[in-house]
Scaffold this motif. Structure first.
Motif, PDB file in Angstrom:
ATOM      1  N   ASP A  54       1.241  -0.925  -0.128  1.00  0.00           N
ATOM      2  CA  ASP A  54       0.082  -0.048   0.060  1.00  0.00           C
ATOM      3  C   ASP A  54       1.087   0.958  -0.736  1.00  0.00           C
ATOM      4  OD1 ASP A  54      -2.806  -1.221   0.313  1.00  0.00           O
ATOM      5  OD2 ASP A  54      -2.187  -1.603   1.877  1.00  0.00           O
ATOM      6  N   CYS A  55       0.515   1.887  -0.820  1.00  0.00           N
ATOM      7  CA  CYS A  55       1.489   2.617  -1.029  1.00  0.00           C
ATOM      8  C   CYS A  55       0.664   4.965  -0.574  1.00  0.00           C
ATOM      9  CB  CYS A  55       1.455   3.602  -2.574  1.00  0.00           C
ATOM     10  SG  CYS A  55       2.934   2.243  -3.001  1.00  0.00           S
ATOM     11  N   ILE A  56       1.312   5.177   0.320  1.00  0.00           N
ATOM     12  CA  ILE A  56       1.084   6.640   1.012  1.00  0.00           C
ATOM     13  C   ILE A  56       1.659   7.766   0.171  1.00  0.00           C
ATOM     14  CG2 ILE A  56       0.536   8.498   2.970  1.00  0.00           C
ATOM     15  CD1 ILE A  56       1.379   4.946   4.976  1.00  0.00           C
ATOM     16  N   ILE A  57       0.530   8.198  -0.895  1.00  0.00           N
ATOM     17  CA  ILE A  57       1.660   9.296  -1.470  1.00  0.00           C
ATOM     18  C   ILE A  57       0.933  10.672  -1.177  1.00  0.00           C
ATOM     19  CG2 ILE A  57       1.299   9.995  -3.708  1.00  0.00           C
ATOM     20  CD1 ILE A  57       0.605   7.137  -4.809  1.00  0.00           C
ATOM     21  N   PHE A  58       2.269  11.472   0.050  1.00  0.00           N
ATOM     22  CA  PHE A  58       1.995  13.085   0.030  1.00  0.00           C
ATOM     23  C   PHE A  58       2.528  14.174  -0.865  1.00  0.00           C
ATOM     24  CE2 PHE A  58       3.048  10.834   3.732  1.00  0.00           C
ATOM     25  CZ  PHE A  58       1.979  10.972   4.635  1.00  0.00           C
ATOM     26  N   GLY A  59       1.469  15.395  -1.088  1.00  0.00           N
ATOM     27  CA  GLY A  59       1.625  16.204  -2.107  1.00  0.00           C
ATOM     28  C   GLY A  59       1.512  17.270  -1.997  1.00  0.00           C
ATOM     29  N   PHE A  60       2.640  18.103  -1.820  1.00  0.00           N
ATOM     30  CA  PHE A  60       2.133  19.684  -1.604  1.00  0.00           C
ATOM     31  C   PHE A  60       1.788  20.625  -2.138  1.00  0.00           C
ATOM     32  CE2 PHE A  60       4.137  23.894   0.035  1.00  0.00           C
ATOM     33  CZ  PHE A  60       3.670  23.788   1.306  1.00  0.00           C
ATOM     34  N   ASP A  61       1.038  21.197  -2.298  1.00  0.00           N
ATOM     35  CA  ASP A  61       0.393  22.135  -3.314  1.00  0.00           C
ATOM     36  C   ASP A  61       1.341  23.483  -3.477  1.00  0.00           C
ATOM     37  OD1 ASP A  61      -1.144  23.805  -1.482  1.00  0.00           O
ATOM     38  OD2 ASP A  61      -3.135  23.195  -2.755  1.00  0.00           O
ATOM     39  N   GLY A  62       1.942  24.163  -2.786  1.00  0.00           N
ATOM     40  CA  GLY A  62       2.180  26.010  -2.522  1.00  0.00           C
ATOM     41  C   GLY A  62       1.976  26.235  -0.903  1.00  0.00           C
ATOM     42  N   GLU A  63       0.616  25.539  -0.571  1.00  0.00           N
ATOM     43  CA  GLU A  63       0.101  26.043   0.734  1.00  0.00           C
ATOM     44  C   GLU A  63      -0.587  24.920   2.084  1.00  0.00           C
ATOM     45  OE1 GLU A  63      -3.184  28.357  -0.602  1.00  0.00           O
ATOM     46  OE2 GLU A  63      -2.212  29.805  -1.678  1.00  0.00           O
ATOM     47  N   SER A  64      -0.568  24.098   1.347  1.00  0.00           N
ATOM     48  CA  SER A  64      -1.111  23.116   2.584  1.00  0.00           C
ATOM     49  C   SER A  64      -0.579  21.085   1.848  1.00  0.00           C
ATOM     50  CB  SER A  64      -2.352  23.102   1.960  1.00  0.00           C
ATOM     51  OG  SER A  64      -3.437  22.965   1.704  1.00  0.00           O
ATOM     52  N   TYR A  65      -0.680  20.722   2.866  1.00  0.00           N
ATOM     53  CA  TYR A  65      -0.479  18.995   2.331  1.00  0.00           C
ATOM     54  C   TYR A  65      -1.678  18.080   1.481  1.00  0.00           C
ATOM     55  CZ  TYR A  65       4.055  19.005   4.871  1.00  0.00           C
ATOM     56  OH  TYR A  65       5.634  19.552   5.065  1.00  0.00           O
ATOM     57  N   LYS A  66      -1.437  17.222   0.761  1.00  0.00           N
ATOM     58  CA  LYS A  66      -2.463  16.250   0.421  1.00  0.00           C
ATOM     59  C   LYS A  66      -1.747  15.227   0.631  1.00  0.00           C
ATOM     60  CE  LYS A  66      -4.963  19.916  -1.982  1.00  0.00           C
ATOM     61  NZ  LYS A  66      -5.424  21.206  -3.428  1.00  0.00           N
ATOM     62  N   LEU A  67      -3.373  14.409   0.512  1.00  0.00           N
ATOM     63  CA  LEU A  67      -2.805  12.524   0.432  1.00  0.00           C
ATOM     64  C   LEU A  67      -3.554  12.145  -0.986  1.00  0.00           C
ATOM     65  CD1 LEU A  67      -1.550  10.166   1.500  1.00  0.00           C
ATOM     66  CD2 LEU A  67      -4.380  10.024   2.487  1.00  0.00           C
ATOM     67  N   LEU A  68      -2.922  11.661  -1.982  1.00  0.00           N
ATOM     68  CA  LEU A  68      -4.043  10.796  -2.547  1.00  0.00           C
ATOM     69  C   LEU A  68      -4.347  10.048  -2.539  1.00  0.00           C
ATOM     70  CD1 LEU A  68      -3.628  11.737  -6.147  1.00  0.00           C
ATOM     71  CD2 LEU A  68      -1.713   9.881  -6.332  1.00  0.00           C
ATOM     72  N   LEU A  69      -5.568   9.511  -2.713  1.00  0.00           N
ATOM     73  CA  LEU A  69      -6.964   8.835  -2.972  1.00  0.00           C
ATOM     74  C   LEU A  69      -6.887   7.709  -3.716  1.00  0.00           C
ATOM     75  CD1 LEU A  69      -8.074  10.153   1.109  1.00  0.00           C
ATOM     76  CD2 LEU A  69      -6.006   8.188   0.771  1.00  0.00           C
ATOM     77  N   ILE A  70      -7.877   6.773  -4.008  1.00  0.00           N
ATOM     78  CA  ILE A  70      -8.235   6.169  -5.056  1.00  0.00           C
ATOM     79  C   ILE A  70      -9.354   5.495  -4.318  1.00  0.00           C
ATOM     80  CG2 ILE A  70      -6.509   5.581  -6.162  1.00  0.00           C
ATOM     81  CD1 ILE A  70      -6.869   2.718  -5.516  1.00  0.00           C
TER      82      ILE A  70
END
Length: 236
Positions: free
Chosen positions: A15-31
């Motif tokens: 299982d892959c926990i994929i974190f991202g940052f859009d310049g303002e806040s953190y996000k998690l990629l889900l399906i």
């Protein structure tokens, strides 16, 4: 083929926990899960390890299937093996977490899996023990970010000091003194100031910086500790 006798076979998943940052806040990629049980509910991207691949190879394959990405920062987090974690069959899951720049790679997401970015604070309920995986990954990231410049994997090639501050404040859910934070940041000598500015956020604008890759690679272990006593920020 020689096999161990009298042993029950179990499935191994990644299982892959994929974190991202859009310049303002953190996000998690889900399906949205495409099959029963828990069909159409939100899930981490995962899959079963195939006989011809290692666990690391399976994690990289799954990440590429969803994002189209290769050679991104990813590390093994933990093995989850509770007896009833999967209601269908006994399945042991090896969790990984990855860091990617949302703005650079968002268009590459596979439409097949109905992937969507969720802010940390608006994350939906997840299937099985995936929520536990995410919280453990946040913990690991908070601790590692206090010791190494790992968070720069989330940023574009050019970034501003306000973006860097938002990057750290968002992860630790706190506020840092701007002047003190910038002073510590620049004292590392890891950043190259650029001539151009980002004027989207204000009329005056903020200068862009780049990470000095040569110093980043040689001084990775000696990175200044921005977060004193990181244990106080860990989720318990």
């Amino acid at each position: 083929m020689l096999k161990y006798s009298g042993q029950t076979r179990v499935l191994v998943a990644v299982d892959c926990i994929i974190f991202g940052f859009d310049g303002e806040s953190y996000k998690l990629l889900l399906i949205q899960r495409g099959f029963a049980p828990e069909k159409k509910k939100w899930s981490l991207m995962g899959g079963f390890v195939q006989p011809e691949e290692s666990v690391d190879e399976a994690a990289n394959r799954i990440l590429k299937e969803l994002t189209g990405l290769e050679n991104v920062y990813m590390e093994q987090l933990h093995t989850f093996g509770a007896l009833a974690r999967d209601p269908v069959e006994r399945t042991i899951a090896v969790a990984y977490f990855a860091l990617i720049d949302i703005q650079k790679y968002e268009k590459q997401l596979s439409k097949e899996y109905h992937a969507e970015w969720f802010p940390f604070k608006d994350m939906p309920d997840l299937i099985f023990d995936h929520g536990q995986m995410v919280e453990m990954a946040k913990n690991r990231l908070r601790y590692k970010a206090s010791l190494h410049p790992i968070l720069f994997e989330l940023l574009p090639e050019k970034f501003t000091l306000p973006q860097l501050q938002a990057l750290y404040e968002g992860l630790y859910d706190t506020t840092f003194d701007k002047r003190n934070f910038n002073r510590k940041l620049l004292s590392t000598g890891l950043f190259l100031k650029q001539q151009d500015k980002d004027k989207d956020s204000s009329k005056k604008g903020a200068f862009f910086y780049k990470l000095d890759q040569s110093k980043y690679l040689t001084n990775f272990e000696a990175f200044l500790k921005f977060i004193p006593n990181p244990e106080k920020f860990l989720i318990t």
